[in-house]
Write an enzyme that holds these catalytic residues in place. Sequence first.
Site, mmCIF file in Angstrom:
data_model
loop_
_atom_site.group_PDB
_atom_site.id
_atom_site.type_symbol
_atom_site.label_atom_id
_atom_site.label_comp_id
_atom_site.label_asym_id
_atom_site.label_seq_id
_atom_site.Cartn_x
_atom_site.Cartn_y
_atom_site.Cartn_z
ATOM 1 N N THR A 100 -17.507 -31.358 10.054
ATOM 2 C CA THR A 100 -18.310 -31.923 8.961
ATOM 3 C C THR A 100 -17.592 -33.147 8.391
ATOM 4 O O THR A 100 -16.661 -33.657 9.016
ATOM 5 C CB THR A 100 -18.593 -30.835 7.892
ATOM 6 O OG1 THR A 100 -19.517 -31.349 6.932
ATOM 7 C CG2 THR A 100 -17.348 -30.360 7.172
ATOM 8 N N ASN A 101 -17.999 -33.631 7.234
ATOM 9 C CA ASN A 101 -17.336 -34.782 6.600
ATOM 10 C C ASN A 101 -17.330 -34.594 5.092
ATOM 11 O O ASN A 101 -17.818 -33.587 4.587
ATOM 12 C CB ASN A 101 -18.032 -36.083 7.016
ATOM 13 C CG ASN A 101 -19.506 -36.061 6.656
ATOM 14 O OD1 ASN A 101 -19.858 -35.962 5.500
ATOM 15 N ND2 ASN A 101 -20.369 -36.099 7.674
ATOM 16 N N HIS A 102 -16.798 -35.589 4.372
ATOM 17 C CA HIS A 102 -16.568 -35.421 2.921
ATOM 18 C C HIS A 102 -17.785 -35.730 2.041
ATOM 19 O O HIS A 102 -17.653 -35.743 0.833
ATOM 20 C CB HIS A 102 -15.423 -36.326 2.474
ATOM 21 C CG HIS A 102 -14.103 -35.951 3.065
ATOM 22 N ND1 HIS A 102 -13.544 -34.714 2.883
ATOM 23 C CD2 HIS A 102 -13.249 -36.652 3.833
ATOM 24 C CE1 HIS A 102 -12.393 -34.669 3.510
ATOM 25 N NE2 HIS A 102 -12.187 -35.822 4.111
#
Length: 402
Positions: free
Chosen positions: A213-215
Amino acid sequence: MREPCHQLQGKRVLLGVTGSIAAYKAAEIVRQLRKMGADVQVIMTEGATKFIPELTLSTLSQRKVMIDIFDSGDEQTWTKHITLGHWADVFLIAPATAQSLAKLSHGFSDNMLTATVLASKCPILICPSMDHDMYVHGTVQSNVKRLEELGYHILPPDYGELASGLIGFGRLPELEEIFKRMTSLLTGTLHGKHALVTAGPTREPIDPVRVLTNHSTGTMGFALAQDLARRGAEVTLIAGPTLLPSPNGITRVDVTTSADMLEAVLAHKTADYIFMAAAVADYTPVETHASKITKHQSQLTLKLERTTDILSQLGKVRRSGQTLVGFAMETDSGLENAQKKLASKNLDWIVLNNIQENGAGFGTDTNRVTLISKDGGLYPLEIMPKLEVATQLIDRILANPV
Ligand code: CTP
């Protein structure tokens, strides 16, 4: 254009009145709304009845004032709060006490007014009015902030002499100001338009416990959805995993993976406005392990494959008259890369974010972006809260159709 005095002809207004001394002004509010052509249904709290008689407001509105949630009036039903919530085009709460703000910000439904708010589908304008020290108290301010985050519209009180004799913030704004704000909610420029917004990250499963995933937190996309709804658009918000509460008056579809997001977006591909603000994963594991990967190997190689570029797909199937807006998160050669994406994905606009700038990018409340149009226009915005960024982006896009 209609005579200004009939500008609310045929509009259905719910007026919520709570127990502040400014409740006496409700009589004039009802009188003027009726003069402007509106159909007005008043809902009072018990406290409000101490300041202005129910009879005054029912006479002026020509409708029975609702106070008790269990009093169904002439109808043999106790679901009046639901019917009213669906009936109204706009809900004005003026004045709103600290007590009612606290109840509304926490979703209470212990009286006719608060229950009807929860059942309402229309824009809700709240006008807090109380003594200065109460209004500036931390708890009241945090309730006001939370209500704004939830998509309620707040018209802050005016500064001046208060019923206590003190001077400060707390006065109900001039009625003209209240009506101006309320009318703009009713006649938002995007009435009858459908807007699709994507927000947040996606999660690509590696095994039952791990994801790629990412931030992204979704804040920018949620701010866009909130602002589009404020302008009267019918908004579909497709959200990746995020803890953000839904803005008021939108339809939210929660998704997890980029494949889920693709499917949800394509179901709404004919929207009039599309803002692709989600940080969609570019790669996904070729294989999702059915059981948890154990750490018996010293190295682990994950094989990834490209996900479908949702925005490029939209660019291929776009219809005429549609406005397609993409986002670019860049670290190097931002302008050049963003302009390439704008052209290759067949967009009208792209919003360039530079994640290396202070106060911009993932997980911040503020953002600094540059809006770029397909005909070469460059509009750098100052650093500002994301909700304000959303407002300015939409203002600019609506003012310059490309
Ligand atoms: N996007 C998308 N589907 C993907 C990846 C990205 O719809 N699978 C959209 C994003 O929502 C954003 C835009 O494409 O609006 C730009 O995304 P970005 O990640 O900055 O660029 P990419 O085109 O993916 O290129 P790169 O990662 O190489 O910079």
